[in-house]
Design a protein around this motif. Sequence first.
Motif, PDB file in Angstrom:
ATOM      1  N   PRO A 309       0.743  -1.135  -0.131  1.00  0.00           N
ATOM      2  CA  PRO A 309      -0.003   0.260   0.101  1.00  0.00           C
ATOM      3  C   PRO A 309       0.790   1.197  -0.054  1.00  0.00           C
ATOM      4  O   PRO A 309       1.909   1.404   0.663  1.00  0.00           O
ATOM      5  N   SER A 313      -5.612   6.410  -2.128  1.00  0.00           N
ATOM      6  CA  SER A 313      -6.742   5.419  -2.582  1.00  0.00           C
ATOM      7  C   SER A 313      -7.421   6.117  -3.770  1.00  0.00           C
ATOM      8  O   SER A 313      -7.106   7.499  -3.746  1.00  0.00           O
ATOM      9  N   GLU A 314      -8.173   5.507  -4.405  1.00  0.00           N
ATOM     10  CA  GLU A 314      -8.882   6.060  -5.434  1.00  0.00           C
ATOM     11  C   GLU A 314     -10.541   5.447  -5.459  1.00  0.00           C
ATOM     12  O   GLU A 314     -10.649   4.402  -4.866  1.00  0.00           O
ATOM     13  N   ILE A 316     -13.724   3.854  -7.083  1.00  0.00           N
ATOM     14  CA  ILE A 316     -13.967   2.957  -7.835  1.00  0.00           C
ATOM     15  C   ILE A 316     -15.451   2.638  -7.939  1.00  0.00           C
ATOM     16  O   ILE A 316     -16.251   2.634  -7.003  1.00  0.00           O
ATOM     17  N   GLU A 317     -15.981   2.766  -9.159  1.00  0.00           N
ATOM     18  CA  GLU A 317     -17.505   2.678  -9.493  1.00  0.00           C
ATOM     19  C   GLU A 317     -17.546   1.256  -9.972  1.00  0.00           C
ATOM     20  O   GLU A 317     -16.907   0.963 -11.020  1.00  0.00           O
ATOM     21  N   MET A 318     -18.622   0.508  -9.411  1.00  0.00           N
ATOM     22  CA  MET A 318     -18.973  -0.668  -9.897  1.00  0.00           C
ATOM     23  C   MET A 318     -20.561  -0.899 -10.248  1.00  0.00           C
ATOM     24  O   MET A 318     -21.130  -0.606  -9.163  1.00  0.00           O
ATOM     25  N   GLN A 334     -20.057   2.948  -5.544  1.00  0.00           N
ATOM     26  CA  GLN A 334     -19.038   3.551  -5.351  1.00  0.00           C
ATOM     27  C   GLN A 334     -18.023   2.817  -4.075  1.00  0.00           C
ATOM     28  O   GLN A 334     -18.655   2.842  -3.242  1.00  0.00           O
ATOM     29  N   TYR A 335     -16.650   2.701  -4.176  1.00  0.00           N
ATOM     30  CA  TYR A 335     -16.163   2.205  -3.019  1.00  0.00           C
ATOM     31  C   TYR A 335     -14.562   2.786  -3.296  1.00  0.00           C
ATOM     32  O   TYR A 335     -14.148   3.043  -4.333  1.00  0.00           O
ATOM     33  N   GLU A 336     -14.015   2.774  -2.185  1.00  0.00           N
ATOM     34  CA  GLU A 336     -12.689   3.459  -2.092  1.00  0.00           C
ATOM     35  C   GLU A 336     -11.533   2.336  -1.947  1.00  0.00           C
ATOM     36  O   GLU A 336     -11.465   1.404  -1.377  1.00  0.00           O
ATOM     37  N   GLN A 337     -10.593   2.194  -3.066  1.00  0.00           N
ATOM     38  CA  GLN A 337      -9.709   1.186  -3.138  1.00  0.00           C
ATOM     39  C   GLN A 337      -8.305   1.632  -3.015  1.00  0.00           C
ATOM     40  O   GLN A 337      -7.804   2.671  -3.318  1.00  0.00           O
ATOM     41  N   PRO A 338      -7.401   1.091  -2.012  1.00  0.00           N
ATOM     42  CA  PRO A 338      -6.210   1.541  -1.858  1.00  0.00           C
ATOM     43  C   PRO A 338      -5.339   1.539  -3.165  1.00  0.00           C
ATOM     44  O   PRO A 338      -5.603   0.388  -3.932  1.00  0.00           O
ATOM     45  N   ILE A 339      -4.431   2.315  -3.097  1.00  0.00           N
ATOM     46  CA  ILE A 339      -3.470   2.074  -4.304  1.00  0.00           C
ATOM     47  C   ILE A 339      -2.075   1.662  -3.845  1.00  0.00           C
ATOM     48  O   ILE A 339      -1.523   2.104  -2.858  1.00  0.00           O
TER      49      ILE A 339
END
Length: 486
Positions: A309, A313-314, A316-318, A334-339
């Motif tokens: 990590p 984060s970014e 993401i739409e699903m 939408q959810y937050e995803q670690p980069i």
Amino acid sequence: MKTKLLAFAFCIVTAMSMAQGSSSGPNENVWSLKQCIEYAMANNLSIRRSTYSVESSELDKKQSVYSMVPTLNAGLGYGLNWGRSLNPVTYDFTTQQLNSLNPFVSSSVTLFNGLRIQNTIKQFDRAYEAAKKDLEKTENDVRLNIALLYINVIFNKEQLNNARFLMSSGETQLDRVKKQVEAGALPRSEELNLTAQVATNEVNVINQENALNLSLLQLKQALQLPAATPLDVELMQIEVEDIQLGLSREDIFNVARTAMPEIEGARLRVESSTYAMKAAKGNMLPRVSLNASINSNYSSASDRARQIPTGSSEIIEMPIGYVQSNPSEVVVTQYEQPIFTQVNGYGYRDQLEDNLYRSVSLNLTIPIFNGMQSRYGYQRASLNREVARITAIETENTLRQNVETAYNNAVAAAKTYNSALRQVEAREEAFRMMEQRVALGAANSFEYQISQNDLFRAKTDFTRAKYDFIFRKKVLDFYQGKPIEY
């Protein structure tokens, strides 16, 4: 007899060792008593064995002291695995070959164990002191034995001188009789009788020479020298002391109880066995210990490129479905995803630092049943203490018996010496008068032989009584702790 002679010999050794100068070893054929003692002390195997016993006891004592210090151990384990195995770092299953490394450091200290360690320290301390007393006794025995053999050589030298004196006197008398026979003043039988007596005197000289050589051989063997080694002894000027014994046998025994190393050694062993019993009792009590350790590990399965990590984060739409009334309208979430970022490998240093594991524990162990080992160990220690007490009593009784025997022997030796002294004075005067009578022809060879033999026996008895009295007197001096000097 052996104990008494050994005790006497130690007295002689002590006196001569103090009276003579120091020396690293004999360099001449004539050895003094001090040189013999020093050589024996440096080469005797019994002394060396006792010295090693003292050193061994000292190591036991030191080890018991260090048992109170916390233990510290370190180790390193290396492993190589094939097939399906567990990654010790990520705890994920893998089928690749794994190399693993597991260093550790651990320490432990006993906080309480029924005072077993403290009593064990005291036990080995007393055993160490007793071992030193045993060494002292061994050294005394060697000194005594060497001194006894040394003085036996002197005794045989004096006996040889007596035999040579009589042989010389007989040869002189034979020459005188031969002249008288040639002149016709005496019959031929007188010359033959004296010739036989001279031959007997020669045999006595040979016998005394053999006795002297045997005593020298025994001294060499005690010194562990080859029989071919040239060796002679230095004569000591020994005078008979005052025949008064001074203290009573009970007073001498009371002094000896504090002077003899075997008495102190036996007492120390009783104390050692007492502490051993207390230490054995400690095995039946609870034990409290403190433990600490540091561990880490490394696995080759983690030592490869991976993502970690970045801390950001970014969004993401699903899509998750559509509107029922309007299927063309998609419903999204939408959810937050670690980069993550790509790293090359997770090496030794990083894994060992990250995988450190520390632990501290306080343990209480309560012995309940262990095959009766602690109980029977305590009982055996109790029996050993009783045996040590009996040995101490026996040692003291033996010392008492030796003192009483030495006292009685000294009293008897004093009386024997006085009688032998009067006898030899009378025999010397009788022999002197016999020589005058033979010279004047007033006595025959038979009477001369009887007088000469009586003188030889009287001198032999006197020499033996003289040294016996000196021995007995010095034994009592030794038991009284008196300095012995000549």
